[in-house]
Structure formats: structure tokens, C-alpha cells
Motif scaffolding. Sequence first.
Motif, short mmCIF file in Angstrom:
data_model
loop_
_atom_site.label_atom_id
_atom_site.label_comp_id
_atom_site.label_asym_id
_atom_site.label_seq_id
_atom_site.Cartn_x
_atom_site.Cartn_y
_atom_site.Cartn_z
N TRP A 70 -31.82 2.64 -76.54
CA TRP A 70 -32.68 3.16 -75.46
C TRP A 70 -34.15 2.95 -75.82
O TRP A 70 -34.96 2.62 -74.96
CB TRP A 70 -32.40 4.62 -75.20
N ASP A 71 -34.51 3.13 -77.09
CA ASP A 71 -35.88 2.84 -77.52
C ASP A 71 -36.24 1.40 -77.21
O ASP A 71 -37.34 1.10 -76.73
CB ASP A 71 -36.03 3.10 -79.02
N ALA A 72 -35.31 0.48 -77.46
CA ALA A 72 -35.56 -0.94 -77.19
C ALA A 72 -35.75 -1.17 -75.70
O ALA A 72 -36.63 -1.94 -75.28
CB ALA A 72 -34.41 -1.79 -77.73
N ALA A 73 -34.92 -0.50 -74.88
CA ALA A 73 -35.04 -0.67 -73.43
C ALA A 73 -36.37 -0.13 -72.92
O ALA A 73 -37.01 -0.73 -72.04
CB ALA A 73 -33.87 0.04 -72.74
N GLU A 74 -36.81 1.00 -73.48
CA GLU A 74 -38.08 1.56 -73.02
C GLU A 74 -39.26 0.73 -73.52
O GLU A 74 -40.28 0.63 -72.82
CB GLU A 74 -38.21 3.02 -73.48
N ALA A 75 -39.17 0.15 -74.70
CA ALA A 75 -40.23 -0.74 -75.15
C ALA A 75 -40.35 -1.93 -74.21
O ALA A 75 -41.46 -2.34 -73.83
CB ALA A 75 -39.94 -1.22 -76.57
N ASP A 76 -39.21 -2.47 -73.81
CA ASP A 76 -39.22 -3.60 -72.86
C ASP A 76 -39.84 -3.18 -71.53
O ASP A 76 -40.63 -3.91 -70.93
CB ASP A 76 -37.79 -4.10 -72.65
N ALA A 77 -39.49 -1.96 -71.07
CA ALA A 77 -40.07 -1.46 -69.82
C ALA A 77 -41.58 -1.28 -69.95
O ALA A 77 -42.33 -1.54 -68.99
CB ALA A 77 -39.41 -0.14 -69.44
N LEU A 78 -42.04 -0.84 -71.12
CA LEU A 78 -43.47 -0.67 -71.34
C LEU A 78 -44.20 -2.00 -71.26
O LEU A 78 -45.25 -2.10 -70.60
CB LEU A 78 -43.68 -0.01 -72.71
N TYR A 79 -43.66 -3.01 -71.89
CA TYR A 79 -44.26 -4.34 -71.80
C TYR A 79 -44.28 -4.83 -70.36
O TYR A 79 -45.28 -5.41 -69.89
CB TYR A 79 -43.49 -5.34 -72.67
N GLU A 80 -43.18 -4.61 -69.63
CA GLU A 80 -43.11 -5.08 -68.24
C GLU A 80 -44.13 -4.38 -67.36
O GLU A 80 -44.75 -5.02 -66.49
CB GLU A 80 -41.70 -4.87 -67.70
N ARG A 81 -44.30 -3.07 -67.55
CA ARG A 81 -45.31 -2.36 -66.75
C ARG A 81 -46.69 -2.97 -66.98
O ARG A 81 -47.46 -3.17 -66.03
CB ARG A 81 -45.35 -0.88 -67.15
N GLU A 105 -47.42 -6.07 -68.15
CA GLU A 105 -47.49 -7.47 -67.73
C GLU A 105 -47.46 -7.64 -66.21
O GLU A 105 -48.19 -8.48 -65.67
CB GLU A 105 -46.31 -8.25 -68.34
N GLN A 106 -46.64 -6.84 -65.55
CA GLN A 106 -46.39 -7.07 -64.14
C GLN A 106 -47.16 -6.16 -63.19
O GLN A 106 -47.32 -6.49 -62.02
CB GLN A 106 -44.89 -6.94 -63.85
N GLU A 107 -47.64 -5.03 -63.70
CA GLU A 107 -48.29 -4.07 -62.81
C GLU A 107 -49.71 -3.72 -63.26
O GLU A 107 -50.67 -3.90 -62.50
CB GLU A 107 -47.44 -2.79 -62.70
N VAL A 108 -49.85 -3.20 -64.48
CA VAL A 108 -51.14 -2.68 -64.91
C VAL A 108 -52.19 -3.78 -65.01
O VAL A 108 -53.27 -3.69 -64.39
CB VAL A 108 -50.99 -1.96 -66.28
N ILE A 109 -51.90 -4.81 -65.78
CA ILE A 109 -52.91 -5.85 -66.02
C ILE A 109 -53.26 -6.62 -64.76
O ILE A 109 -54.46 -6.80 -64.46
CB ILE A 109 -52.42 -6.79 -67.15
N PRO A 110 -52.27 -7.09 -63.97
CA PRO A 110 -52.65 -7.80 -62.73
C PRO A 110 -53.50 -6.96 -61.79
O PRO A 110 -54.43 -7.46 -61.16
CB PRO A 110 -51.29 -8.13 -62.11
N GLU A 111 -53.19 -5.66 -61.68
CA GLU A 111 -53.95 -4.81 -60.76
C GLU A 111 -55.38 -4.64 -61.22
O GLU A 111 -56.32 -4.62 -60.40
CB GLU A 111 -53.26 -3.45 -60.63
N LEU A 140 -56.37 6.35 -66.14
CA LEU A 140 -55.02 6.41 -65.60
C LEU A 140 -54.01 6.58 -66.73
O LEU A 140 -54.30 6.28 -67.89
CB LEU A 140 -54.70 5.14 -64.81
N ASN A 141 -52.82 7.05 -66.38
CA ASN A 141 -51.78 7.30 -67.37
C ASN A 141 -50.61 6.34 -67.21
O ASN A 141 -50.17 6.05 -66.09
CB ASN A 141 -51.26 8.73 -67.22
N LEU A 142 -50.13 5.86 -68.34
CA LEU A 142 -48.87 5.12 -68.44
C LEU A 142 -48.06 5.86 -69.48
O LEU A 142 -48.36 5.79 -70.68
CB LEU A 142 -49.11 3.67 -68.85
N SER A 143 -47.04 6.60 -69.05
CA SER A 143 -46.42 7.57 -69.95
C SER A 143 -44.92 7.69 -69.71
O SER A 143 -44.42 7.43 -68.60
CB SER A 143 -47.07 8.94 -69.77
#
Length: 844
Positions: free
Chosen positions: A647-658, A660-666, A614-617
Motif C-alpha cells: 500500500w505504501d508503494a501504491a500511495e507513493a505512485d499516486a503521489l507522483y501521479e498527482r 505529474e498530472q495535476e499539480v505541476i501542469p496546473e 495548497l495542500n497535497l496530503s
Amino acid sequence: MSKTTLTPESAYTSPHCIAALTELAMDLRWSWNHRSDALWRRLDPQLWALTHHPSEVLQTVTREKLATALADPKFVRELDRLIAAKRTAEEAPGWFQKTHPHSPLTCVAYFCLEFMLSEALPIYSGGLGNVADDQLKAASDLGVPVVGVGLLYQHGYFRQVIDRDGSQQAIYPYNDPAQMPIRLVRQDDGELLRLKIVLPGDVVWLRIWQVQVGRVKLYLLDTNDAANAPVHRGITSELYGGGSELRLMQEMLLGLGGWRLLAALGLKPTVCHLNEGHAAFVVLERARSFMKENDVSFAVALAATRAGNIFTTHTAVTSGFDLFSPALMEQYLGWYVRERLGLSMPELLALGRRNPDDANEPFNMAYLALRGSGAVNGVSRLHGRVSRHLFAPLFPRWPETEVPIAHITNGVHMPTWDSAEADALWTEACGKDRWLGTATHLDADIRRVTDERIWALRQVGRSTLIDYVRNRLSRQMSANGAEPDEIARTQKILKPEVLTLGFARRFATYKRPNLLLRDPARLLRILTNPEHPVQLILAGKAHPADRAGQALIREWTNFIHTSEGPPPVVFIADYDMLLAEHLVQGVDVWINTPRRPWEACGTSGMKVLVNGGLNLSEIDGWWAEAYMPDVGWAIGDGQEHGEDPDWDAAEADALYERLEQEVIPEFYARDDGGIPEAWVARVRESMARLTPRFSATRTVREYTEQLYLPAAAAYRARAENHGAEAQRLIAWRKEWLSKRTSICFDEVVIETSANQHAIVANVFLGDTSPTTVRVELYADALKGGVAVRQEMTLKRTDGVVSGNHTYETTVPSDRLATDYTARIMPHCIGLSVPLEDDWILWQK
């Protein structure tokens, strides 16, 4: 190479068997066909595991092992079967022959500076070579008549070593042609085929090598000839090395030498595909050849031949264009331009400049490629838009949306990148001919595969990858002098049951390979969660001159070595095709974090699709048109933010959230049978929907039907009768240029009723015929829509005042009348506007 047919009776005749093995090894079909793997593994299991390189296995295997294998009737029967299958594949009509049996397309010459066909032929750097490789292989599968042209590098691209301090070191091992699946091309009398090209003060001899890629042949030019001076033998020393002078010589060899090679082989391509601007000099040599054959001027020859040229741009930033100084162009091409093309240097330089009158402007190879082609395309939908922006300066009065650059999104050659297990699954579900251009309903077939079967594929792929990475990491550490106990500890870092992320790219700042490392403590918490652990495999090279890219590598190696206890992260040195194959076959999630819109396409994430990854991009490149919430994950808002650190900082935070909250739990949400149902459902939908769509099969079919076939027809129309149609177009343009200066708008009147706007435009054409212009009404696109382009109809010609004409049209009144503007442009049957004439006049 002669073909050998084996029979059981000839099984013990070693020369016949060795000839058959050599024929198999020298055809790179083995690089995407798993059928012969067992044969090579039988001869030398260890070397095969390390290299997947049949010709090296065949050259290295001991006489004893070879004799034992050839004495085994089962081995020889399998060899016989493989030879027969190869014959059948070569002779069977492909998709192209079945679909376009009477096509004017007889040969496509595909020019590229690099080809990534196999690790056995290390003449590639990365993405561009990957695209060229996958398209040649897909052309072979589909039966499209393509011949490749490139260069054979003595050292290729550099090989990477990560030293004990975590820094990249570049080494340049010699590519021994005797150990590669290539052969020198000889003439009918057995003499080597050698070509010559004139460089300042000397003649340079070119050797020619042939690579068999299934049904397709790739020819590589090489200056390492004993008759050349040492400085010239080194022209093809390395890929993307040296300075502008070396690059110019390489591109002259590719374009000028490449076309002469095709002529020497008796090939007459109807279409030339320039895969990036590096190949643009073929525009000149093809035109020169037409001049000589038909006794016409360069202008006529270019008008005739450009119709059969296609230019694919892969560049997302202007700094990616090859630029050469006027002095360097004069030094290397002055004689050729004056004596062979009949042009002055300013006339030639104008083809590669934005402003022909600026004597200091460098020569831009991409501009030459565009001005010498009949069609231009980017490599993804978003990249098409980016390319129109980059080339807009060449069409200064045209809306950016109308800059004549289309797009065909790249795809990958799925049989090259699928694992043996994935191949088996797809064969069971969709049949063995699924990538040959004729299969339908692949999505429905894959959706019928059970959860258990898909999860088993993923488990095997991940486990195989972990084994490979452990072995490769051990060799890497041993080469760096690590102690045995240190190596032993690293073997326990990765586990086959743990969610595995992969990131492997060229390390460059715009690719943001360290976005995931922006908050090291948070990343470490994600990786070392005892209930839901995650592991990360990294690889990638930075160009030897890119200090910033090398610093990014050091950041990762420092993180790995300075964390308390080794984190579940490994950096595998010397990212090559063999490592790429294992990564895309085994990772659960492929991470890609470029700075939008600087990823022209990016094909690495496509390769995991067929294997159930799967892709996370970032929403960039191909993922901008592929992403949907049920097939993977995305970061970004689909907009451009430049190099904004916030914006780089915001996207890094979004990457961690994806994560923590979506990829790993699933991934870790399992049913009673231990299967992550939601994860498998996402994998199944990604495989079904995206794999066929982003396969090179689809890409090459689109190139064939949207570009190659029209280009072949256009070239034939312009070239026949010694370029009569091209001469007509040149004569028409000469007359048009002398008359167009008098054209102007007189008055434009708009009357609005309840349902429509009625527009009347009074135009003065002077002595220009109304048949030579097109008068349109234009309105910019509204958000989410397309621009309005509506032709206006000639209603009246003033019989008293010569040259006055009235054009009329109506449009719906759902938009303001002030949104619309009248415009005039040239019109001539067969002329591509604005690609071949960018004149346009707007209502004031």
C-alpha cells in the motif's frame, strides 16, 4: 510590570521610553501582531531578521543605536501609538464578554507540558506545543478567561545539527531566562513566589515565571533553584528527555505543583483543561484541595471536581500513552496518596488501570485523565473515532461508537502564521478584526479578491521564502565548514519563480517522510523537468532515541548529495518556529504523507491556508474532513491499511501521479497575463472555505461553548454547599451497586406489522426503582447513518410479583426486527453515563 504612558514631551526621557519598549517586548502579542516589527527592525535590522525576538534585540542593541532611535520623535510617536493600541486591546471587551456576559465561567486553567509561543521561548517540541500556543493566543483575542500552566525547561527540546555526513546530531543549548520574555513572579511584599513539592527523601522548591500572552498569562514552573539538590535542579532540564522517572517527576510538578501555584496566586479555576494525559495529576490535587476545604472524602471530592475537568487526548496509538510502573508510583506518590488523599495505593492505581485487580498492570496517565474528567475529546473528527477505539477497553460492554469521547478539530492561530503581505490582503478584504470572533462572511469577502492580487501574494511569499532559505542554508553550511565556492553553488539551487513544495514534520516512520523518495529516479525527473521545474524544501527532527527516524533523514541527505548535479532540494536543519513561519508563508504546496489513521490532526497544513498555499496530503487527520477536489489534492482511499508495504508503494505512485498530472501542469498553465487561472481559483477557494474553518478562533469558540461553559455550570452545581450534589451522586451509586446485580431481562417479544415493529420487554428489577434505570432499544448504525437509541416506556408494573416491569416501544419496520436489541443502563439526574458508570445489561 508597570505601565508607561508616553507623550511627545517625554520622548527624550530615556527611562520612560525604555520602560515602554520593555513592556512591548515582554508581551508576546508581538508574535502575532506585525505592527511593532518596524520598531524592532529599526533598532537592529540584522538581529531582527535572524531572530524576530524583541527582548533579545532590546538587550543587545548598542547604547548608541538606542539613543539615536529615542532621539527621533517619529520613533517615539510610533512607540506611543503601539502602547496605546496595546492598552485598548487589553481593556476592550472580547467576543466572550459580549456573547456570555453572565457566564459561570470565571477561569479556565490550561495545563500542558509544552507551549510553542515563539522562538524566543524555546520550550516546545512540536504539535502539542503548537496547539497549546495557538489556543492561548486565540483565547486572548476572544477574551476567554484562560490561564496557562506549564514548565520552564533549561534546555527545552534538542537543537538539530546535520553534519557533513548527513547525520543528525543533537545539541542542548542553555535557555537563559534573562534573554527570554519571561519574569519571575513575586509576592506582594516583593519576595519571590516559591512553592515546594515533596519527592522521596527531600523537598523540591519551584520557582515561578510569568509569560504575558496578550490578555492571557502563562505560568511556568522551574526546579533550577539554588536550594535544590543538583539532581532535582535537573528535573526541568529538558523536554521529553530522560526516562520514566524523570517524566513522572515532571508530570507531578505540572499537575500537583501547577494546581498549588494557582492557589498561591489566588486563582480559583472553574474549569481545568488537561491538554494531553501528561497533566492528569491535577485531577488528584484539585480533588485533594476540595477535600481539605469541604471536609469530604476523596470520592466525593473527585465526583465534584471532575465535572469541571476537560481532557483532550492527542494520541493516535496506545504506545503514546504515558505508563508508570506500580513500584515507581509507590516510590514517588505513596506518601501523598495515603496521607493526603486518604487512599490506599491499589485504590489510586485502579484509576489508571484497565483491570484494577491486575497488580502488574502499569499506571496509565490517560486513563486517570479520563476517569477524572467530565468531558473528553479528540482533536479531529477521525481522531475522535480513533480515540473511541483506543479507550474502548475501559467500556467493555458498550458499542465503540458510544465510548464517551467527542471531538473538536484543532485550528491554528492565523495571525501568528500569516505573512505581512497576507495580513494586508485579508485586512483589505475582511477587516482588521476578522479573527476576533465576531466577523462573518469571510468566505464571501475573500472570493471577491482578484486573481492579480492573489497571485501577487503568492509571488512575494515564494520569493521571500527563497531568500530566507538561501541565507539560512549558507549559515548552516558555514557552521559545517563548507568552502565558500560550495556555499555559493547552493545559492543557485532554488529559484523564486519555480513551483515550490514543502515538507516539514517530525521524522518518524509513521509519518512516512520518505514516501516521496520511494522512487528516487522518478522524483528526480519530476524535479528537473526543464519546462516545468519543481523545487523541494525539507525540514524536520527525529527524536534522539529514534534511530529509524534519523535514518530517514540520512536518506534525504544522501539523495541530495549523491545525485548527478545538485537537485533542487534542500534540507534545512533545526526545524523551529521561525523556519516554520517562513515555510508556511512561502511554499506553493504543503505535502503531508502520514500513515492513516496515525495523524491525530496535524496542523502544519492549516498554516499555509491563510497565505494562499495548497495542500497535497493523505486523507488523515484534519484533511479527512477538509479535503474537496477544488481546494487541494489528496492521496489514499480514506481507509486504514496498517504498515502494508504494497500500500505504501501504491500511495507513493499516486503521489507522483498527482504531481505529474495535476499539480505541476496546473501551476504552469498561464493566461496571457502570466497568471495560472485554475491554480489561483483553487487558492482562492482554499483560502475562503478552509481558513476560517480551521482557525483557532473557531476551535476556541467551540471549546468555550461546547465544553468550558457546560463544565463550569456542572462543577458549580456539584461543588456548592460543600459538594452536596456530589455527595448525593456518591450515595446513589453506592445503593445502585448493591441492587443492580438482581436486574435481568425476562422476555422480549417483537410483533411486526406492515409499518412498524412493536417491542415489549419484560424486565425484573428486584427492589430497584424504575426511576434508576433507562431501558432502551438499540440497533447498530447502517453504513453512512447513526445508531438507533430509542428509550422504551414503562407501561406496567406487576402488582403481584414484586420487581417485574413491562417496557414498550415501536420502531419503523424498514429494518429487520433482529437488528434491534433491548438494553438497560443506570439513570440518575446529573450522572454522566457511561463516563461515570459503565454498567450496562443487554438482552440475551
